[in-house]
Scaffold this active site. Structure first.
Site, short mmCIF file in Angstrom:
data_model
loop_
_atom_site.label_atom_id
_atom_site.label_comp_id
_atom_site.label_asym_id
_atom_site.label_seq_id
_atom_site.Cartn_x
_atom_site.Cartn_y
_atom_site.Cartn_z
N SER A 19 4.03 2.81 -7.89
CA SER A 19 3.77 4.22 -7.60
C SER A 19 4.95 5.08 -8.09
O SER A 19 5.31 4.98 -9.26
CB SER A 19 3.51 4.39 -6.10
N ASP A 60 -7.12 4.56 -10.26
CA ASP A 60 -6.04 4.52 -9.27
C ASP A 60 -6.36 5.42 -8.08
O ASP A 60 -6.60 6.62 -8.26
CB ASP A 60 -4.75 4.98 -9.95
N HIS A 81 -4.28 0.95 -5.49
CA HIS A 81 -3.01 1.60 -5.84
C HIS A 81 -1.91 0.63 -5.42
O HIS A 81 -1.79 0.32 -4.25
CB HIS A 81 -2.89 2.93 -5.09
#
Ligand SMILES: *[C@@H]1O[C@H](CO)[C@@H](O)[C@H](O)[C@H]1NC(C)=O
Ligand SMILES: *[C@@H]1O[C@H](CO)[C@@H](O)[C@H](O)[C@H]1NC(C)=O
Ligand SMILES: *[C@@H]1O[C@H](CO)[C@@H](O)[C@H](O)[C@H]1NC(C)=O
Ligand SMILES: *[C@@H]1O[C@H](CO)[C@@H](O)[C@H](O)[C@H]1NC(C)=O
Ligand SMILES: *[C@@H]1O[C@H](CO)[C@@H](O)[C@H](O)[C@H]1NC(C)=O
Ligand SMILES: *[C@@H]1O[C@H](CO)[C@@H](O)[C@H](O)[C@H]1NC(C)=O
Ligand SMILES: *[C@@H]1O[C@H](CO)[C@@H](O)[C@H](O)[C@H]1NC(C)=O
Ligand SMILES: *[C@@H]1O[C@H](CO)[C@@H](O)[C@H](O)[C@H]1NC(C)=O
Ligand SMILES: *[C@@H]1O[C@H](CO)[C@@H](O)[C@H](O)[C@H]1NC(C)=O
Length: 391
Positions: A175, A272, A340
């Site tokens: 991330s 995502d 994610h």
């Protein structure tokens, strides 16, 4: 009912904790040495010392290093950064030890290629993907925007612990930490011996410059504000900043990917979920809530909502297309799951029901690429064809 529940919890909790301990020990917090921090001016938002977690390598992995950068979004104005400064992603005072899993696991059957490496989690506490360098001061309130310095300070602390003599190294992150991998990959390789094998993997870090469903470029505004507030521009890829009309957009990997020289692996789902919920369909772009049901349960999406998601996927593939076609050292795993961060969760990294392409789990694809057992650039066909996804 209440009583029975709490008795059950009391009885089961120690057992659950014992299971967690027996299989993967908790990894404690190490603060960067005060002298290193002081020399560089490296502090978390609130002025506390930056931190990392370190689990020592062993056996054939003793000279190899995996550094994994923690994620946790960004803060783009004084208010949000002041709030963040009182949490574990803005201050080491609130960080707690936790279990290393997935790519960080020390168990060979859960992490076949990296389990015995030195494994480090770089804890995130600056709010600008480890890339800022400035300061905010107003009366009694101050904020340290020192992500770039934190990056350097943690590396400086690790070099004498063996990183300086690494034989193999992998910089990973998820991330906002996956974005930090793109930003720091080449800088990382320059710290290591020329004889070392150095590569990087960005997990869910390919944040796309993209309009949302209300045709507004909110993510671009957000990134612009983060870069301005935290003094990030000076630390962006100079080949990119010197070629873009708006140098601040070099915070988006799509603009500097082609300048990264170190071998890099892009792991991202084409859908995502962070980008789906925050870039493509933030709630502010959907005031009527027509996407609420689709966000919760994909089978309830309308045809036109699915089309919007497919368009997002195509933009993702377009932005990575020249890397796909021309990078000889790079790797890719663009699957069609809604997820994610897939490296640090055991279920997505390496398990019986993990996502696969060509029957390879992410752990196997990354290992094949890192050790050059096979070229690995895999892109799945569009949703709903990802049969190994857990929707
Ligand atoms: C490693 O993981 C496997 C599979 O979950 C488990 O059976 C085994 O007990 C673990 N080994 C150690 C040393 O924790
Ligand atoms: C670093 O050490 C000095 C004393 O040597 C102390 O005053 C300071 O608070 C320490 N800084 C942090 C962030 O712990
Ligand atoms: C700043 O802190 C001092 C001492 O803690 C206090 O007396 C003063 O009122 C504070 N000023 C502001 C603007 O909060
Ligand atoms: C990494 O980047 C920092 C500044 O961004 C720079 O000062 C440092 O020299 C770089 N390290 C190496 C080894 O190139
Ligand atoms: C990046 O810039 C440097 C210095 O200006 C130059 O030597 C190098 O070739 C450039 N790299 C690429 C990939 O354009
Ligand atoms: C998702 O929606 C479908 C169709 O309405 C329904 O059958 C299914 O149970 C829902 N799944 C979940 C997890 O709620
Ligand atoms: C596709 O990517 C290229 C190069 O990255 C870019 O110039 C172009 O605008 C993109 N096309 C679309 C439709 O996004
Ligand atoms: C896929 O891989 C698993 C082990 O990872 C193996 O048991 C299975 O036979 C493979 N399936 C195919 C179709 O190759
Ligand atoms: C390499 O990958 C290709 C295609 O994915 C596959 O057919 C081949 O068996 C792989 N080779 C090895 C050694 O894994």
């Amino acid at each position: 009912m209440m009583l029975r529940l709490s008795v059950a919890v009391l009885l089961l909790l120690p057992f659950a904790l014992w299971c967690a301990y027996a299989q993967s020990p908790l990894v404690g917090i190490t603060l960067v040495k005060n002298t290193t921090a002081k020399e560089l001016g490296a502090y978390c938002l609130d002025g506390s010392l930056p931190a990392y977690q370190f689990s020592k390598g062993f056996g054939s992995g003793a000279s190899n290093w995996l550094l994994h950068i923690e994620g946790g979004g960004w803060c783009n104005d004084v208010k949000s950064c002041l709030e963040r400064a009182t949490t574990r992603i803005g201050s080491s005072s609130y960080m707690t030890e936790n279990v290393f899993s997935g790519i960080l696991s020390n168990n060979q059957s859960l992490n076949p290629d990296f389990y015995n490496w030195n494994r480090v989690m770089l804890r995130y506490c600056d709010g600008a993907s480890f890339a800022g360098n400035s300061m905010y001061q107003n009366g009694n309130s101050s904020l340290y925007f020192r992500g770039q310095k934190i990056w350097q300070a943690i590396i400086s602390d690790l070099l004498p612990q063996g990183l300086a003599h690494a034989e193999k190294a992998l910089l990973s992150g998820c991330s906002a930490g996956g974005l930090a991998v793109f930003l720091h990959c080449d800088n990382f390789s320059r710290f290591l011996p020329g004889s070392a094998t150095v590569k990087c993997i960005s997990d869910a870090g390919f944040f796309l410059r993209r309009v949302n469903v209300a045709k507004s470029e909110m993510i671009r505004t957000l990134y612009h504000d983060v870069v301005s507030l935290q003094g990030v521009e000076q630390n962006l890829n100079q080949n990119c900043t010197s070629s873009q009309i708006d140098p601040k957009q070099c915070f988006f990997p799509q603009y500097f990917l082609s300048y990264i020289k170190t071998p890099i692996f892009i792991l991202n789902t084409a859908y995502d979920t962070w980008q789906f919920y925050n870039v493509l369909v933030p709630s502010s772009a959907d005031p009527g809530g027509v996407w609420n049901s689709c966000k919760k349960n994909l089978t309830t999406c309308t045809d036109s909502q699915i089309q919007t998601l497919q368009d997002f996927r195509l933009d993702m593939l377009n932005a990575t297309n020249s890397f796909y076609k021309s990078s000889t050292s790079g790797g890719m795993f663009i699957n069609s799951c809604f997820a994610h961060c897939q490296t640090q969760h055991q279920e997505t990294w390496f398990a019986a029901n993990s996502p696969r392409m060509q029957n390879k789990t992410i752990a196997e694809a990354v290992g094949d690429w890192y050790f050059e057992r096979n070229e690995t650039k895999l892109i799945d066909c569009p949703y709903p064809c990802g049969s190994t996804c857990q929707y």
